[in-house]
Design a protein around this motif. Sequence first.
Motif, PDB file in Angstrom:
ATOM      1  N   HIS A 102     -38.829 -27.495 -25.828  1.00 27.83           N
ATOM      2  CA  HIS A 102     -38.348 -26.646 -25.655  1.00 27.83           C
ATOM      3  C   HIS A 102     -36.618 -26.494 -26.317  1.00 27.83           C
ATOM      4  CE1 HIS A 102     -35.731 -23.715 -23.147  1.00 27.83           C
ATOM      5  NE2 HIS A 102     -36.831 -23.119 -23.466  1.00 27.83           N
ATOM      6  N   GLU A 103     -36.142 -27.881 -26.286  1.00 34.01           N
ATOM      7  CA  GLU A 103     -34.788 -27.817 -27.028  1.00 34.01           C
ATOM      8  C   GLU A 103     -34.945 -27.679 -28.536  1.00 34.01           C
ATOM      9  OE1 GLU A 103     -33.573 -31.699 -25.956  1.00 34.01           O
ATOM     10  OE2 GLU A 103     -32.643 -31.018 -24.030  1.00 34.01           O
ATOM     11  N   GLU A 104     -36.111 -27.986 -29.291  1.00 37.18           N
ATOM     12  CA  GLU A 104     -36.305 -27.955 -30.477  1.00 37.18           C
ATOM     13  C   GLU A 104     -36.623 -26.556 -30.932  1.00 37.18           C
ATOM     14  OE1 GLU A 104     -38.294 -30.616 -32.809  1.00 37.18           O
ATOM     15  OE2 GLU A 104     -37.326 -32.653 -31.639  1.00 37.18           O
ATOM     16  N   VAL A 105     -37.474 -26.017 -30.118  1.00 36.77           N
ATOM     17  CA  VAL A 105     -38.141 -24.621 -30.757  1.00 36.77           C
ATOM     18  C   VAL A 105     -37.671 -23.517 -29.892  1.00 36.77           C
ATOM     19  CG1 VAL A 105     -40.209 -25.598 -31.748  1.00 36.77           C
ATOM     20  CG2 VAL A 105     -40.443 -24.891 -29.565  1.00 36.77           C
ATOM     21  N   GLY A 106     -37.072 -23.787 -28.750  1.00 38.98           N
ATOM     22  CA  GLY A 106     -36.777 -22.606 -27.946  1.00 38.98           C
ATOM     23  C   GLY A 106     -37.618 -21.519 -27.396  1.00 38.98           C
ATOM     24  N   LYS A 107     -38.931 -21.945 -27.486  1.00 41.90           N
ATOM     25  CA  LYS A 107     -39.699 -20.979 -27.022  1.00 41.90           C
ATOM     26  C   LYS A 107     -39.783 -20.319 -25.475  1.00 41.90           C
ATOM     27  CE  LYS A 107     -42.350 -20.914 -30.729  1.00 41.90           C
ATOM     28  NZ  LYS A 107     -42.201 -19.671 -31.783  1.00 41.90           N
ATOM     29  N   THR A 108     -39.805 -19.236 -25.236  1.00 37.80           N
ATOM     30  CA  THR A 108     -40.034 -18.901 -23.814  1.00 37.80           C
ATOM     31  C   THR A 108     -41.469 -19.363 -23.158  1.00 37.80           C
ATOM     32  OG1 THR A 108     -38.985 -16.742 -24.315  1.00 37.80           O
ATOM     33  CG2 THR A 108     -39.972 -16.927 -22.278  1.00 37.80           C
ATOM     34  N   MET A 109     -41.034 -20.037 -21.810  1.00 37.15           N
ATOM     35  CA  MET A 109     -42.196 -20.702 -21.461  1.00 37.15           C
ATOM     36  C   MET A 109     -42.193 -20.344 -19.781  1.00 37.15           C
ATOM     37  SD  MET A 109     -41.490 -24.534 -22.732  1.00 37.15           S
ATOM     38  CE  MET A 109     -41.504 -24.869 -24.448  1.00 37.15           C
ATOM     39  N   VAL A 110     -43.482 -19.979 -19.366  1.00 39.51           N
ATOM     40  CA  VAL A 110     -43.937 -20.008 -18.061  1.00 39.51           C
ATOM     41  C   VAL A 110     -44.723 -20.891 -17.666  1.00 39.51           C
ATOM     42  CG1 VAL A 110     -44.985 -18.253 -16.387  1.00 39.51           C
ATOM     43  CG2 VAL A 110     -43.654 -17.279 -18.410  1.00 39.51           C
ATOM     44  N   PHE A 111     -44.428 -21.708 -16.810  1.00 37.26           N
ATOM     45  CA  PHE A 111     -45.167 -22.944 -16.505  1.00 37.26           C
ATOM     46  C   PHE A 111     -45.666 -22.986 -15.230  1.00 37.26           C
ATOM     47  CE2 PHE A 111     -45.654 -27.508 -15.793  1.00 37.26           C
ATOM     48  CZ  PHE A 111     -45.712 -28.181 -16.920  1.00 37.26           C
ATOM     49  N   ILE A 112     -46.717 -23.019 -14.823  1.00 43.03           N
ATOM     50  CA  ILE A 112     -47.443 -23.212 -13.373  1.00 43.03           C
ATOM     51  C   ILE A 112     -47.567 -24.594 -12.792  1.00 43.03           C
ATOM     52  CG2 ILE A 112     -49.391 -22.468 -12.192  1.00 43.03           C
ATOM     53  CD1 ILE A 112     -47.982 -20.162 -13.501  1.00 43.03           C
ATOM     54  N   THR A 113     -47.071 -24.923 -11.825  1.00 31.63           N
ATOM     55  CA  THR A 113     -47.153 -26.275 -11.193  1.00 31.63           C
ATOM     56  C   THR A 113     -47.279 -26.233  -9.564  1.00 31.63           C
ATOM     57  OG1 THR A 113     -46.478 -28.569 -11.257  1.00 31.63           O
ATOM     58  CG2 THR A 113     -44.751 -26.619 -11.038  1.00 31.63           C
ATOM     59  N   HIS A 114     -48.027 -27.272  -8.978  1.00 33.89           N
ATOM     60  CA  HIS A 114     -47.972 -27.434  -7.584  1.00 33.89           C
ATOM     61  C   HIS A 114     -47.012 -28.471  -7.334  1.00 33.89           C
ATOM     62  CE1 HIS A 114     -50.844 -30.582  -8.863  1.00 33.89           C
ATOM     63  NE2 HIS A 114     -50.314 -31.219  -7.683  1.00 33.89           N
ATOM     64  N   ASP A 115     -46.285 -29.169  -8.251  1.00 30.88           N
ATOM     65  CA  ASP A 115     -45.593 -30.331  -7.894  1.00 30.88           C
ATOM     66  C   ASP A 115     -44.044 -29.868  -8.086  1.00 30.88           C
ATOM     67  OD1 ASP A 115     -43.695 -32.494  -9.109  1.00 30.88           O
ATOM     68  OD2 ASP A 115     -45.743 -33.602  -8.725  1.00 30.88           O
ATOM     69  N   LEU A 116     -43.153 -30.008  -6.898  1.00 33.91           N
ATOM     70  CA  LEU A 116     -41.878 -29.438  -6.897  1.00 33.91           C
ATOM     71  C   LEU A 116     -40.996 -30.217  -7.750  1.00 33.91           C
ATOM     72  CD1 LEU A 116     -39.587 -27.881  -5.467  1.00 33.91           C
ATOM     73  CD2 LEU A 116     -39.507 -29.792  -3.675  1.00 33.91           C
TER      74      LEU A 116
END
Length: 345
Positions: free
Chosen positions: A212-226
Amino acid sequence: MTSTAVKVDNLWKVFGPKAASIPGSEDGKLSPAALRAKTGCVAAVNDVSFEVTQGEVFVVMGLSGSGKSTLVRCLTRLIEPTAGEVAIDGDDVRKMSESALRSLRRNHVAMVFQHFGLLPHRRVIDNIAYGLEVRGLGRKERQAKASEVLELVGLTGNANSYPNQLSGGMQQRVGLGRALAVDPSLLLFDEPFSALDPLIRRDMQNEVIRLHEEVGKTMVFITHDLQEALKLGDRILIMRDGKVVQIGTPDEVVGAPADDYVRDFVSEVPKSHVLTLKWVMRQPGPDDALDGPELPPDTIVQKAARLVLDSDKPIKVVENGKLLGIVCDDDILRVIVAEDTSADS
């Protein structure tokens, strides 16, 4: 000015008979059990609204059955929403034709899945280049692009390996590389690391941060882990029973939980690792020295602790030249002691 990458308004996904009648109705306000008993329907996504800004890592978190994976699939109509609006880069996804939707999935949005979804009979470099092949790029061009991405995701030297010759973490790097190779404007992650062991999972989380620091893409990330949500997210949306419980930055979720459900979730989080100085600072009194070191308000308490404890004067919390408050030893120790007490109980 930051622009909006994803905008979701009043989104519903209802499964069951006469599903279209549920959104906006009185039945839609029922509890999941009551809705199922009365109508035979399940509202997997229940009136959800949020925005994701360009370049943001937006995490959707919830327990199994909360609706988070259904939600992310609704964004590109892998699952057809029942009601509501979804816009990606300003384009109304729900009104797209089949050809426009195919173009969106091929050229603008890429998804990384939990179970990798690699082609077992193809080499790593060909798996990474697959999306480019679907686009119709020639072999030479797609191989050149895939070779660049190989290095980006830490797979140099593995171009000619097959998926079954790689560890789980390496296979997920291939999945990540395949998503990045098409240069999407939006990356969707559906619990991509939940099948990995803890050490590999941590490495892959760090990899996402680095990328993310290198390419700066928008990301939507799904997780069950706080812990994963707090580590990766610029902001976090917490879901329960298909509904939004809270949206906030990691320090807002930990420092000001919206209800008892969120409070229970964050009760064992080491707060000094998440809270920033704006949560522990106080207004200076008449006897407080104001010539001590300065720190910005978004400094994590843990990172500020050494400077605060070593200074014989209060630390000034300053933003854009304005004094917001001060932080002393007691303010830092109060957070750290509370963590120790919680850990012992």
